[in-house]
Motif scaffolding. Structure first.
Motif, PDB file in Angstrom:
ATOM      1  N   GLN A 263      -0.963  -4.601   2.144  1.00 45.24           N
ATOM      2  CA  GLN A 263      -2.318  -4.860   1.647  1.00 45.24           C
ATOM      3  C   GLN A 263      -3.156  -3.594   1.814  1.00 45.24           C
ATOM      4  OE1 GLN A 263      -3.104  -7.529  -0.007  1.00 45.24           O
ATOM      5  NE2 GLN A 263      -1.172  -8.581   0.419  1.00 45.24           N
TER       6      GLN A 263
ATOM      7  N   THR B 117      -3.708  -8.897  -8.663  1.00 44.07           N
ATOM      8  CA  THR B 117      -4.926  -9.518  -8.151  1.00 44.07           C
ATOM      9  C   THR B 117      -5.375  -8.827  -6.873  1.00 44.07           C
ATOM     10  OG1 THR B 117      -3.650 -11.157  -6.904  1.00 44.07           O
ATOM     11  CG2 THR B 117      -4.345 -11.765  -9.132  1.00 44.07           C
TER      12      THR B 117
ATOM     13  N   ASP C   2      -7.549  -9.585  -3.169  1.00 44.17           N
ATOM     14  CA  ASP C   2      -8.059 -10.633  -2.293  1.00 44.17           C
ATOM     15  C   ASP C   2      -9.583 -10.689  -2.372  1.00 44.17           C
ATOM     16  OD1 ASP C   2      -9.105 -11.352   0.692  1.00 44.17           O
ATOM     17  OD2 ASP C   2      -7.290 -12.466   0.206  1.00 44.17           O
ATOM     18  N   THR C   3     -10.119 -11.883  -2.544  1.00 41.49           N
ATOM     19  CA  THR C   3     -11.560 -12.030  -2.764  1.00 41.49           C
ATOM     20  C   THR C   3     -12.371 -11.566  -1.567  1.00 41.49           C
ATOM     21  OG1 THR C   3     -11.126 -13.929  -4.200  1.00 41.49           O
ATOM     22  CG2 THR C   3     -13.384 -13.655  -3.386  1.00 41.49           C
TER      23      THR C   3
ATOM     24  N   GLN D  37     -10.838  -7.763  -0.234  1.00 42.38           N
ATOM     25  CA  GLN D  37     -10.823  -6.740  -1.284  1.00 42.38           C
ATOM     26  C   GLN D  37      -9.651  -5.765  -1.084  1.00 42.38           C
ATOM     27  OE1 GLN D  37     -13.143  -6.329  -4.249  1.00 42.38           O
ATOM     28  NE2 GLN D  37     -12.839  -8.450  -3.620  1.00 42.38           N
ATOM     29  N   THR D  38      -8.482  -6.358  -0.871  1.00 44.47           N
ATOM     30  CA  THR D  38      -7.259  -5.574  -0.728  1.00 44.47           C
ATOM     31  C   THR D  38      -6.295  -5.939  -1.847  1.00 44.47           C
ATOM     32  OG1 THR D  38      -6.333  -7.236   0.787  1.00 44.47           O
ATOM     33  CG2 THR D  38      -7.468  -5.342   1.766  1.00 44.47           C
ATOM     34  N   GLN D  39      -5.482  -4.967  -2.236  1.00 38.75           N
ATOM     35  CA  GLN D  39      -4.486  -5.169  -3.282  1.00 38.75           C
ATOM     36  C   GLN D  39      -3.094  -5.027  -2.681  1.00 38.75           C
ATOM     37  OE1 GLN D  39      -4.673  -2.347  -6.510  1.00 38.75           O
ATOM     38  NE2 GLN D  39      -3.630  -3.712  -7.939  1.00 38.75           N
TER      39      GLN D  39
END
Length: 313
Positions: A165, A200, A202-203, A206-208
């Motif tokens: 992440q 996507t 993470d809301t 804020q990690t991808q």
């Protein structure tokens, strides 16, 4: 000589003697101060070393099986045989379950006894569609199952990977870190390669997610938390000093070292620092020579042109 004159001479002698005594007494402390020895601080020294350095950021990496096969019943009936157990590795096409339909369980061999040409068994064989590990087993021998009911889950071993992440503000580092290292909790270090990125973010965090494939992962379990290191900056040749040799002010805006100008005197030398790695720090300015002596321990609180004494480390 009259008595009055004698008294005047005695008084004058007293007035002359007392100031002289005070003046003599005041010179003694000044002489002592001049002969007070200056404090000497014992120190150890180090030298500049040129070596490769890198600035890295450490992130969590969690092991996952990206693909899983769901083994389901193909008829209503009873489980007559179970050939697997949780954690077992199975090959593609391997026989997993045998289900006997409820009709066959009820009728038995009555039909075959009437006419052997029917060859009716009412037995269904369920095989693995993909190779992998049995990560979940839902039914045991003798269980009654419905058509389409889940019997087990197979984790595809070819889909094993680590999910890293990454904060989205570091998205620019992904292109230059296609090859990275995964550090396992037991100290094992595995080379990895980024194969894809999740579409996507993470809301909340804020990690991808990055999908990292590694070598030598055949026996690693799922949900193992490891460490992945992304390189932010790197240099193959950089002058470095131990971090203990570099001093700073309270706000960490000014840095300096204590450099020896001779065997007994150290001067304060401002420096500009760069990449920090492990217990060493890059010195960008000024350019030190390998023979320059820098105080490593005993430098805290030393003033400019401090008197020192070199001791063995």
């Amino acid at each position: 000589m009259t008595i009055e004159i004698k008294r005047l001479l005695a008084r004058a002698l007293v007035l002359f003697t007392v100031p002289a005594l005070f003046s003599c007494g005041s010179k003694q402390p000044a002489d002592d101060e001049e002969h007070t020895p200056e404090a000497v601080t014992p120190v150890t020294i180090t030298h500049i070393i040129t070596e490769p350095v890198s600035d890295t950021i450490t992130l969590n990496a969690t092991s996952v099986f990206l693909q899983k096969s769901y083994v389901k019943a193909n008829a209503i009936g009873y489980i007559e045989r179970v050939n697997v157990k949780p954690g077992q590795y199975v090959q593609k096409g391997q026989l997993l379950f045998i289900i006997k339909t409820k009709e066959a369980q009820s009728i038995g061999n009555t039909i075959n006894s009437l006419d052997k040409n029917f060859r009716f068994t009412g037995v269904n064989h369920i095989r693995a569609s993909e190779g992998g590990y049995i990560s979940q087993l839902n039914h045991q021998l003798g269980d009654y199952v419905q058509d389409g009911e889940q019997l087990a889950i197979i984790s595809d071993h070819n889909s094993f990977a680590f999910l890293v992440q990454v904060p989205y503000e570091l998205h620019g580092l992904i292109a230059q870190n296609q090859n990275l290292r995964i550090d396992l909790p037991d100290g094992t270090k595995l080379p990895g390669h980024i194969t894809s990125t999740m579409p996507t973010v993470d809301t909340l965090a804020q990690t991808q997610g990055l999908v990292v494939k590694v070598n030598g992962s055949a026996s690693l379990p799922e949900n193992l938390v490891a460490k992945a290191r992304l390189i932010k900056a790197a240099k193959t040749q950089a002058p470095t000093l131990p971090k203990s040799a570099v001093l700073a002010n309270e706000t960490l805006t000014n840095f300096w070292v204590m450099k020896l100008i001779n065997d007994s005197t150290a001067v304060k030398t401002p420096v500009k620092t760069g990449i920090e790695t492990g217990n060493r720090i890059e010195i960008i300015e000024p350019v030190f020579k390998s023979a320059d002596r820098i105080i490593e321990t005993g430098n805290y609180g030393l003033a400019d042109t401090a008197k020192i004494k070199i001791t063995k480390p």
